[in-house]
Design a protein around this motif. Sequence first.
Motif, mmCIF file in Angstrom:
data_model
loop_
_atom_site.group_PDB
_atom_site.id
_atom_site.type_symbol
_atom_site.label_atom_id
_atom_site.label_comp_id
_atom_site.label_asym_id
_atom_site.label_seq_id
_atom_site.Cartn_x
_atom_site.Cartn_y
_atom_site.Cartn_z
ATOM 1 N N SER A 22 0.801 -1.224 0.000
ATOM 2 C CA SER A 22 0.000 0.000 0.000
ATOM 3 C C SER A 22 0.841 1.285 0.000
ATOM 4 O O SER A 22 0.558 2.196 -0.780
ATOM 5 C CB SER A 22 -0.961 -0.005 1.191
ATOM 6 N N PRO A 23 1.871 1.381 0.829
ATOM 7 C CA PRO A 23 2.651 2.619 0.827
ATOM 8 C C PRO A 23 3.347 2.913 -0.518
ATOM 9 O O PRO A 23 3.647 4.062 -0.823
ATOM 10 C CB PRO A 23 3.700 2.392 1.924
ATOM 11 N N ALA A 24 3.574 1.886 -1.313
ATOM 12 C CA ALA A 24 4.269 2.063 -2.590
ATOM 13 C C ALA A 24 3.336 2.484 -3.722
ATOM 14 O O ALA A 24 3.801 2.820 -4.806
ATOM 15 C CB ALA A 24 4.988 0.769 -2.967
ATOM 16 N N LEU A 25 2.039 2.464 -3.468
ATOM 17 C CA LEU A 25 1.083 2.795 -4.523
ATOM 18 C C LEU A 25 0.847 4.295 -4.575
ATOM 19 O O LEU A 25 0.609 4.938 -3.560
ATOM 20 C CB LEU A 25 -0.241 2.068 -4.289
ATOM 21 N N ALA A 26 0.874 4.821 -5.789
ATOM 22 C CA ALA A 26 0.684 6.257 -5.966
ATOM 23 C C ALA A 26 -0.659 6.584 -6.605
ATOM 24 O O ALA A 26 -1.258 7.612 -6.296
ATOM 25 C CB ALA A 26 1.814 6.829 -6.826
ATOM 26 N N GLU A 27 -1.133 5.727 -7.469
ATOM 27 C CA GLU A 27 -2.362 6.013 -8.209
ATOM 28 C C GLU A 27 -3.602 5.625 -7.416
ATOM 29 O O GLU A 27 -3.620 4.599 -6.743
ATOM 30 C CB GLU A 27 -2.371 5.248 -9.534
ATOM 31 N N ASP A 28 -4.649 6.461 -7.558
ATOM 32 C CA ASP A 28 -5.917 6.154 -6.885
ATOM 33 C C ASP A 28 -6.495 4.832 -7.369
ATOM 34 O O ASP A 28 -7.054 4.081 -6.567
ATOM 35 C CB ASP A 28 -6.932 7.274 -7.121
ATOM 36 N N GLY A 29 -6.386 4.550 -8.642
ATOM 37 C CA GLY A 29 -6.911 3.295 -9.187
ATOM 38 C C GLY A 29 -6.264 2.087 -8.550
ATOM 39 O O GLY A 29 -6.933 1.105 -8.221
ATOM 40 N N GLN A 30 -4.960 2.159 -8.358
ATOM 41 C CA GLN A 30 -4.244 1.055 -7.711
ATOM 42 C C GLN A 30 -4.661 0.915 -6.247
ATOM 43 O O GLN A 30 -4.820 -0.187 -5.742
ATOM 44 C CB GLN A 30 -2.735 1.288 -7.799
ATOM 45 N N LEU A 34 -6.411 -2.279 -4.486
ATOM 46 C CA LEU A 34 -5.885 -2.882 -3.261
ATOM 47 C C LEU A 34 -6.953 -2.914 -2.166
ATOM 48 O O LEU A 34 -7.057 -3.897 -1.422
ATOM 49 C CB LEU A 34 -4.644 -2.142 -2.774
ATOM 50 N N ALA A 35 -7.773 -1.877 -2.080
ATOM 51 C CA ALA A 35 -8.859 -1.860 -1.087
ATOM 52 C C ALA A 35 -9.863 -2.978 -1.372
ATOM 53 O O ALA A 35 -10.357 -3.620 -0.440
ATOM 54 C CB ALA A 35 -9.549 -0.503 -1.082
ATOM 55 N N MET A 36 -10.158 -3.210 -2.652
ATOM 56 C CA MET A 36 -11.076 -4.308 -2.992
ATOM 57 C C MET A 36 -10.464 -5.658 -2.633
ATOM 58 O O MET A 36 -11.139 -6.525 -2.074
ATOM 59 C CB MET A 36 -11.413 -4.279 -4.498
ATOM 60 N N ILE A 37 -9.191 -5.830 -2.933
ATOM 61 C CA ILE A 37 -8.505 -7.082 -2.592
ATOM 62 C C ILE A 37 -8.502 -7.276 -1.080
ATOM 63 O O ILE A 37 -8.767 -8.382 -0.587
ATOM 64 C CB ILE A 37 -7.071 -7.086 -3.167
ATOM 65 N N ASP A 145 -22.780 -4.576 4.991
ATOM 66 C CA ASP A 145 -23.889 -3.988 4.236
ATOM 67 C C ASP A 145 -23.450 -2.811 3.377
ATOM 68 O O ASP A 145 -24.197 -2.332 2.534
ATOM 69 C CB ASP A 145 -25.042 -3.587 5.152
ATOM 70 N N ASP A 146 -22.213 -2.369 3.534
ATOM 71 C CA ASP A 146 -21.717 -1.269 2.711
ATOM 72 C C ASP A 146 -20.759 -1.749 1.620
ATOM 73 O O ASP A 146 -20.104 -0.949 0.970
ATOM 74 C CB ASP A 146 -21.022 -0.225 3.587
ATOM 75 N N PHE A 147 -20.696 -3.061 1.400
ATOM 76 C CA PHE A 147 -19.783 -3.615 0.408
ATOM 77 C C PHE A 147 -20.126 -3.149 -1.001
ATOM 78 O O PHE A 147 -21.279 -3.149 -1.403
ATOM 79 C CB PHE A 147 -19.814 -5.155 0.443
ATOM 80 N N GLU A 148 -19.107 -2.720 -1.714
ATOM 81 C CA GLU A 148 -19.247 -2.372 -3.117
ATOM 82 C C GLU A 148 -18.117 -3.072 -3.845
ATOM 83 O O GLU A 148 -16.956 -2.943 -3.466
ATOM 84 C CB GLU A 148 -19.110 -0.863 -3.336
ATOM 85 N N LEU A 149 -18.452 -3.839 -4.898
ATOM 86 C CA LEU A 149 -17.415 -4.552 -5.619
ATOM 87 C C LEU A 149 -16.415 -3.570 -6.233
ATOM 88 O O LEU A 149 -15.216 -3.781 -6.225
ATOM 89 C CB LEU A 149 -18.025 -5.443 -6.707
ATOM 90 N N VAL A 150 -16.923 -2.469 -6.743
ATOM 91 C CA VAL A 150 -16.056 -1.422 -7.293
ATOM 92 C C VAL A 150 -16.326 -0.147 -6.500
ATOM 93 O O VAL A 150 -17.352 0.488 -6.689
ATOM 94 C CB VAL A 150 -16.349 -1.191 -8.792
ATOM 95 N N PRO A 151 -15.411 0.214 -5.592
ATOM 96 C CA PRO A 151 -15.640 1.413 -4.784
ATOM 97 C C PRO A 151 -15.666 2.667 -5.660
ATOM 98 O O PRO A 151 -15.044 2.697 -6.718
ATOM 99 C CB PRO A 151 -14.446 1.450 -3.840
ATOM 100 N N PRO A 152 -16.366 3.708 -5.213
ATOM 101 C CA PRO A 152 -16.429 4.955 -5.985
ATOM 102 C C PRO A 152 -15.068 5.622 -6.107
ATOM 103 O O PRO A 152 -14.187 5.425 -5.381
ATOM 104 C CB PRO A 152 -17.421 5.822 -5.218
#
Length: 152
Positions: A22-30, A34-37, A145-152
């Motif tokens: 996580s600390p090595a990731l710069a892009e929001d998409g990445q 990682l949050a989904m994983i 109950d707040d699970f989203e497969l693809v977060p906003p």
Amino acid sequence: MSTPSVAALATAIREQLSTAISPALAEDGQKKLLAMIDHLLQTIAVRAEHEIDWMVTHTTDVIELAASFVHSGVAPEPVVAALRRYHELHRAGLTASVVTSNFALAAEILSTVLEATAADDSEIAVSARDLMDRDVQRGVDIVGDDFELVPP
């Protein structure tokens, strides 16, 4: 870890992803990926810890309800057939594949009971709806109950 469970392994992977990747990731998409994983690994840890007990208990409850319905003499043929199919095809054991297979057979039975009792409020109908609600709630409890497969 001397005796790692699936839950412990998933938790260890989450920790490594959080501290090393996580600390090595710069892009929001990445970071979103990682949050989904992370959330999926958390779900796997919870499911692995409780899934067999949950599925066996649910299956037992469905079979008992269907057997009661059939023994009452008013169960329609699809319920009788689904219960018969369960007795013909269920397997003994507690491996994930066996329990999942038996759970799927029980789901077919519950579906036929729900369909047969959709228009009434009999004890069987109420119990069947309660079993379905409990099963759905179990899924919500696992993923949140707040699970989203693809977060906003």
